[in-house]
Design an enzyme around this catalytic site. Structure first.
Site, mmCIF file in Angstrom:
data_model
loop_
_atom_site.group_PDB
_atom_site.id
_atom_site.type_symbol
_atom_site.label_atom_id
_atom_site.label_comp_id
_atom_site.label_asym_id
_atom_site.label_seq_id
_atom_site.Cartn_x
_atom_site.Cartn_y
_atom_site.Cartn_z
ATOM 1 N N ASP A 1 0.846 -1.192 0.000
ATOM 2 C CA ASP A 1 0.000 0.000 0.000
ATOM 3 C C ASP A 1 0.884 1.246 0.000
ATOM 4 O OD1 ASP A 1 -2.398 1.354 -0.086
ATOM 5 O OD2 ASP A 1 -2.667 1.383 2.089
ATOM 6 N N GLY A 2 0.317 2.341 -0.494
ATOM 7 C CA GLY A 2 1.008 3.618 -0.489
ATOM 8 C C GLY A 2 0.108 4.694 0.082
ATOM 9 N N ASP B 1 -1.451 -0.162 5.287
ATOM 10 C CA ASP B 1 -1.933 1.214 5.260
ATOM 11 C C ASP B 1 -1.374 1.997 6.447
ATOM 12 O OD1 ASP B 1 -3.889 3.388 4.362
ATOM 13 O OD2 ASP B 1 -4.563 3.036 6.419
ATOM 14 N N GLU C 1 2.099 3.753 -4.247
ATOM 15 C CA GLU C 1 1.487 2.442 -4.490
ATOM 16 C C GLU C 1 2.418 1.582 -5.338
ATOM 17 O OE1 GLU C 1 -1.232 1.301 -3.223
ATOM 18 O OE2 GLU C 1 -2.628 2.950 -2.800
ATOM 19 N N ASP D 1 -4.918 -2.439 -2.834
ATOM 20 C CA ASP D 1 -6.200 -1.765 -3.059
ATOM 21 C C ASP D 1 -6.104 -0.764 -4.208
ATOM 22 O OD1 ASP D 1 -4.812 0.383 -1.995
ATOM 23 O OD2 ASP D 1 -5.805 0.315 -0.052
ATOM 24 N N HIS E 1 -9.544 0.004 3.476
ATOM 25 C CA HIS E 1 -10.297 0.382 4.671
ATOM 26 C C HIS E 1 -11.582 -0.442 4.823
ATOM 27 C CE1 HIS E 1 -7.499 3.718 4.808
ATOM 28 N NE2 HIS E 1 -7.882 4.089 3.591
#
Length: 264
Positions: free
Chosen positions: A27-28, A157, A66, A89, A147
């Site tokens: 994740d970024g 995250d 990302e 995501d 989320h």
């Protein structure tokens, strides 16, 4: 008391039953876009070892982070064979590496509109890493909604956000049995949704429209002009070319040379 059945995600049985794949969560994040950024990744190995990765950059963008998260994870796995299940995501990352990148490479890293590909240098590096892994094991790209309570995604995250805010989170490196994130708690559906229109890679526009009537070739500005010229002419031909090279190939197919060309 009867024990509850264990729910097994399809990812667990996708590769050989003798060895699980390597699981990667990436994740970024960006505090402002552009702004200070961070990325996070979790590597879960078949032997039961977990390694967390993370870093920061500024100024940057969310998409760059990302990409950097996935790239950094694959670089850490360069010498490790086996299939890899990547969970992210970012539809931007998945669609880019599985769909759009082929057109970008064919157009010398230009979009269908002729503009330089955003984050082109990172995309080139990611493509190199993915290509190098082909003989080592397949990469499966899985989408998880951000989320939404997926433990692995929630943890990366947190790592990414912490780095983007200038903090230095403690990164775990140790046995899975002592890791307090249930990373194997995964959704059954990990198919990537279609990108929204504003994020969709535009369709490539034709380089030219070609017709030949009575042995005379012509280049047209629109498909409608091309159709009008050949209508009612026996033996007439017409095609669209997506590049200068394809245009030459069509002319060669028709037994002509580019020098014989007439344009409209």
């Amino acid at each position: 008391m009867q024990a509850e059945p264990v729910r097994v995600n399809p990812s667990f049985v996708r590769s050989s039953a003798k060895e699980l794949p390597i699981f990667v969560f990436a994740d970024g994040a960006c505090s402002g876009n552009p702004g200070p950024g961070g990325w996070g990744a979790i590597l879960v190995f078949p032997d039961g070892h977990v390694t967390e990765l993370g870093g920061r950059a500024a100024p940057t963008t969310n998409n760059k982070m990302e990409l950097t998260a996935v790239l950094s994870a694959l670089r850490r796995l360069e010498k490790r064979g086996g299939e890899i299940e990547i969970y992210t995501d970012s539809t931007y990352v998945i669609h880019g590496i599985t769909r759009w990148i082929w057109g970008w490479r064919n157009r010398n890293w230009k979009t269908a509109e002729g503009k330089p590909v955003a984050n082109g240098e990172i995309w080139k590096l990611l493509f190199q890493e993915v290509t190098k892994r082909i003989p080592m094991g397949k990469i499966h790209w899985n989408y998880v909604k951000g989320h939404s309570g997926i433990p692995g995604n929630e943890r990366v995250d947190v790592i990414a956000v912490e780095f983007s805010q200038g903090h230095r989170p403690t990164l775990y490196d140790g046995p899975l049995l002592r890791y307090d994130v249930p990373v194997h708690d995964l959704p059954e559906n990990t198919e990537v949704p279609e990108p929204k229109l504003k994020n969709r890679e535009p369709k490539a526009q034709p380089y030219s429209y070609l017709s030949i009537v009575g042995g005379v070739p012509m280049r047209h500005l629109t498909w409608a002009e091309c159709e009008r010229r050949v209508k009612g002419h026996s033996g007439a031909k017409f095609k669209k070319a997506m590049s200068a090279e394809q245009e030459k190939a069509i002319l060669k197919e028709w037994g002509l040379k580019p020098a014989q060309f007439d344009s409209k």
